[in-house]
Write a protein that holds these residues in place. Structure first.
Motif, PDB file in Angstrom:
ATOM      1  N   LEU A 128       0.845  -1.370   0.077  1.00  0.00           N
ATOM      2  CA  LEU A 128      -0.255   0.130  -0.146  1.00  0.00           C
ATOM      3  C   LEU A 128       0.788   1.250   0.079  1.00  0.00           C
ATOM      4  O   LEU A 128       2.062   1.448   0.635  1.00  0.00           O
ATOM      5  CB  LEU A 128      -1.042   0.109   1.231  1.00  0.00           C
ATOM      6  N   PRO A 129       0.413   2.324  -0.720  1.00  0.00           N
ATOM      7  CA  PRO A 129       1.273   3.571  -0.904  1.00  0.00           C
ATOM      8  C   PRO A 129       1.713   4.043   0.317  1.00  0.00           C
ATOM      9  O   PRO A 129       0.937   4.570   1.302  1.00  0.00           O
ATOM     10  CB  PRO A 129       0.401   4.377  -1.749  1.00  0.00           C
ATOM     11  N   VAL A 130       3.076   4.514   0.390  1.00  0.00           N
ATOM     12  CA  VAL A 130       3.570   5.675   1.179  1.00  0.00           C
ATOM     13  C   VAL A 130       3.890   6.803   0.397  1.00  0.00           C
ATOM     14  O   VAL A 130       3.646   7.924   1.046  1.00  0.00           O
ATOM     15  CB  VAL A 130       5.014   5.030   2.040  1.00  0.00           C
ATOM     16  N   THR A 131       4.160   6.872  -0.536  1.00  0.00           N
ATOM     17  CA  THR A 131       4.410   7.971  -1.669  1.00  0.00           C
ATOM     18  C   THR A 131       3.015   8.575  -2.032  1.00  0.00           C
ATOM     19  O   THR A 131       1.974   8.059  -2.074  1.00  0.00           O
ATOM     20  CB  THR A 131       4.868   7.606  -2.842  1.00  0.00           C
ATOM     21  N   ALA A 132       2.902   9.860  -1.886  1.00  0.00           N
ATOM     22  CA  ALA A 132       1.849  10.748  -2.134  1.00  0.00           C
ATOM     23  C   ALA A 132       1.321  10.233  -3.390  1.00  0.00           C
ATOM     24  O   ALA A 132       1.902   9.930  -4.487  1.00  0.00           O
ATOM     25  CB  ALA A 132       1.983  12.223  -1.845  1.00  0.00           C
ATOM     26  N   ALA A 133      -0.008  10.711  -3.700  1.00  0.00           N
ATOM     27  CA  ALA A 133      -0.563  10.557  -5.068  1.00  0.00           C
ATOM     28  C   ALA A 133      -0.073  11.102  -6.083  1.00  0.00           C
ATOM     29  O   ALA A 133       0.030  10.687  -7.196  1.00  0.00           O
ATOM     30  CB  ALA A 133      -2.203  10.937  -5.121  1.00  0.00           C
ATOM     31  N   ASN A 139       7.833  14.206   2.843  1.00  0.00           N
ATOM     32  CA  ASN A 139       7.793  14.222   4.050  1.00  0.00           C
ATOM     33  C   ASN A 139       8.522  13.139   4.851  1.00  0.00           C
ATOM     34  O   ASN A 139       8.662  13.205   5.934  1.00  0.00           O
ATOM     35  CB  ASN A 139       6.171  14.421   4.273  1.00  0.00           C
ATOM     36  N   ARG A 140       8.613  11.880   4.142  1.00  0.00           N
ATOM     37  CA  ARG A 140       9.101  10.699   4.992  1.00  0.00           C
ATOM     38  C   ARG A 140       9.300   9.756   4.021  1.00  0.00           C
ATOM     39  O   ARG A 140       8.883   9.587   3.029  1.00  0.00           O
ATOM     40  CB  ARG A 140       8.322  10.356   6.112  1.00  0.00           C
ATOM     41  N   PHE A 141      10.589   8.732   4.541  1.00  0.00           N
ATOM     42  CA  PHE A 141      11.024   7.598   3.862  1.00  0.00           C
ATOM     43  C   PHE A 141      10.312   6.691   4.944  1.00  0.00           C
ATOM     44  O   PHE A 141       9.884   6.742   6.121  1.00  0.00           O
ATOM     45  CB  PHE A 141      12.177   7.290   3.542  1.00  0.00           C
TER      46      PHE A 141
END
Length: 695
Positions: A128-133, A139-141
């Motif tokens: 599931l995504p951590v990277t924004a759309a 903002n974070r890794f």
């Protein structure tokens, strides 16, 4: 969080985004994919699970893909994403002053001036995504210690993760109670005021399991204005709902406060690499992020030949970021970012076909403001920020074993997205609102030839595509409502990989050669009228090509196999250049070195003891598009050792034994002056030690 200014948007937007994600899932329930075939592991041997996952991933991919074992992160110093990715070929990653702020580039992605949005690589946690759309990772890794293992799919090989990026994707899999000890304690300390503690507790009860991890970390740093504090809680719980359904819930909260020491001129670096940039001290540069994440993932097994996986995630981030204070411009960002993501995965095996289909949907909203920065405090609202982005990535792929030693891998990805920037200047009331829709069909075709049961060759021809981020649209060079084109291109890749055993000796290789022609690559340069800010634009044609190779072995030095030598080499050769550009001709693109050779040679005993040297040989790179400012090559030598037992393990590591002065990261200009402040010094002589206990 220091100086936090409230700038929250109405919760109704989050509710609408959740409703959008839910309706999309419901309407697309027939299409889904599982990127990996079923992996069944008996017992709780994480190393065996890692080997099976890697074999399954590579068997389905006619290109460069690597898998990292999370257990190894506890046997060496792993504080940043750059530490985690150190030996992955094709990756150029470096930490800024040893902190979580990490430059990340795979196959030449993200080679712009400021590395501000961290675009080019899609990050996922448990699929599931951590990277924004919009594709930004500003903002974070992901915490590298919060992963049981991680898959790095380079470039177009990330299609089965739904990634439409130049650099590919990294998917981190969280540990669970099913593969963890009931209680685990990890302590780590070392140079530059670093200490870290992690405590994990897990339990199994019939069809239920759960794991909770608490973490705290602090680092003073090797430069002035370099302190970092990090605290996190990670929890997940699973439920086996009958024989065919598994579901898992994930909850996490991370608070990270980080000072930013800024950049130095070459003369300042040579005089005192431990100093901070004067403007950074005056402006108290920081990046403070508070993150909450809730996610769930459910898998239905539909007979012996197919399964469906559905996932939903919600992440909210509060960013407080004094980042510029100068005579021309000052900036303090105080925003809240919310990302809602959903995914569907379906896999079906039918005869010699393994059909995959998948859908990812994500929506990100950013609300808050840009303020004038006065010593790290907001000194008047300049711009009201109301930005939104959404994306949908649909892909279908078939792996067809059309002959005993041949597998064809072919399919396509469809991408649809929207970017809307709305920035209101408080003083004048002027609204700047660049916005655009982006779409593309990205086909892919490849072959895998299993020359022997242990040796395979692969090739693929794929289309690359990446739409701009909201940050890039905000910084578009004209400063108007004009938008940027998406980056696109075609890549040809070929390579070979193998795992061999000859008697008591084992060795492996993984080699990939690729050549990509790109159009409209988005690059940024520092704004000469307002240093510290950037201007983004499309350039016509660029070439991204390279060689990625990793070779490892384990040699028995005597008959019993109790004593072994284990070399590991990772080589990356980069050829990233403009292609007949009207301004830059055939100049090299900046930021990435022309080569990086990293490795180690460990002695390992059957009782769990290991020790040996490590090394890094990194070539020179440019800090400007004009190729007038060169950042020198460097060589580092280190040493690591440890002892691994069933219920405990310890490690020690020394870095930069020669205490060499070198540049870890740097900024980029159009044509850099000799006295430009561009350089971020690398880590000096340092030592770390850690211990892990399992109860």
């Amino acid at each position: 969080m220091k100086g936090r200014t409230a700038a929250f948007s109405p919760r109704s937007r989050l509710a609408r985004a959740l409703a959008l994600a839910g309706s999309t899932l419901a309407s697309a329930g027939a299409l889904a994919v599982e990127a990996l075939p079923t992996v069944v592991v008996t017992g709780s041997d994480p190393a065996e699970e890692t080997r099976q996952v890697l074999a399954a991933e590579q068997a389905l991919t006619p290109g460069g893909v690597s898998l990292l074992d999370g257990e190894e992160n506890y046997r060496r110093q792993t504080a940043t994403l750059a530490d985690l990715l150190r030996y992955v070929p094709g990756v150029w990653s470096a930490s800024s002053a040893g902190s979580e702020a990490t430059f990340l580039s795979i196959r030449g992605s993200n080679l712009d001036a400021v590395d501000y949005d961290g675009n080019g690589v899609k990050l996922l946690q448990d699929g599931l995504p951590v990277t924004a759309a919009d594709g930004n990772n500003h903002n974070r890794f992901v915490d590298p210690l919060a992963a049981r293992h991680a898959v790095v799919a380079r470039g177009a090989n990330a299609l089965t993760y739904g990634a439409s990026t130049l650099g590919g994707a990294i998917d981190f899999t969280s540990p669970t109670a099913l593969d963890s000890a009931p209680v685990e304690l990890f302590l780590n300390a070392g140079s530059h005021g670093q200490w870290q503690g992690r405590l994990a507790a897990s339990a199994l009860a019939g069809d239920f399991d759960g794991l909770v991890t608490l973490e705290a970390k602090q680092r003073e740093g090797y430069r002035a204005l370099n302190e970092q504090q990090h605290a996190g809680i990670y929890a997940n719980a699973g439920w086996q709902v009958g024989a065919a359904v598994q579901t898992r819930l994930y909850v996490s909260h991370i608070a990270s406060d980080e000072e930013i020491p800024g950049l130095l001129t070459r003369a300042q670096w040579q005089a005192d690499p431990g100093q901070a940039e004067a403007a950074a001290v005056a402006g108290d540069y920081q990046r403070n992020v508070d993150t909450w994440r809730l996610a769930s993932r459910t898998t239905w097994t539909l007979g012996n030949d197919s399964r469906v996986t559905v996932g939903v995630s919600v992440e909210e981030q509060g960013l407080y970021h004094p980042v510029v204070q100068g005579p021309f411009f000052s900036l303090l960002i105080d925003t809240d970012q919310r990302t809602v993501g959903s995914s569907l995965r379906y896999q079906r095996r039918a005869g010699r076909h393994d059909v995959l289909a998948g859908l990812n949907v994500a929506r990100t909203a950013v609300d808050g403001g840009n303020y004038r920065n006065s010593g790290g405090h907001a000194a008047g609202l300049r711009t009201v920020v109301e930005n939104e982005a959404d994306s949908a990535e649909l892909f279908v792929m078939d792996r067809w074993q059309f002959a005993p030693q041949w597998t064809a891998v072919y399919g396509a990805q469809g991408v649809v997205g929207r970017r809307d920037v709305r920035n209101t200047d408080v003083a004048s009331g002027t609204v700047r609102a660049p916005g655009n829709s982006y779409d593309s069909i990205n086909p892919r075709a490849g072959l895998i030839w299993h020359a022997t049961p242990r040796v395979e060759f692969f090739t693929n021809l794929s289309r690359l595509y990446e739409a701009p981020t909201l940050y890039q649209l905000e910084d578009e060079v004209s400063g108007s409502n004009r938008t940027l084109a998406a980056m696109r291109g075609t890549v040809l890749e070929a390579g070979t990989r193998s795992t061999q055993a000859v008697g008591d000796h084992r060795w492996r290789w993984d080699v990939a050669l690729y050549y990509a022609q790109l159009r409209d690559e988005i690059l940024s340069i520092d704004d000469p009228a307002a240093p510290g800010t950037s201007l983004s634009t499309n350039v016509d044609d660029t070439i991204h090509a390279g060689l990625e190779a990793q070779v490892g072995a384990s040699f028995a030095v005597e008959g019993s196999g109790s004593h072994r030598l284990e070399p590991l080499l990772s080589l990356t050769l980069n050829h990233f250049v403009f292609d007949g550009d009207a301004i830059y001709g055939d100049n090299a693109l900046p930021a990435a070195p022309d080569y990086a050779l990293r490795g180690e040679l460990l002695y390992r005993h059957a009782n769990g003891f290991f020790a040996g040297p490590t090394f890094d040989l990194v070539g020179e790179r440019y800090a400007d598009f004009g190729n007038t400012y060169t950042v020198d090559d460097y060589a580092l030598l280190g040493l690591r050792a440890g002892l691994v037992r069933k219920t405990w393990e310890v490690f020690g590591e020394i870095r930069n034994l020669g205490d060499a002065d070198y540049i870890a990261r740097h900024g980029v200009r159009d044509v850099a002056a000799a006295n430009a402040a561009l350089l971020s010094p690398g880590e000096p002589l340092s030592a770390y030690a850690g211990a892990r206990l399992k109860f």
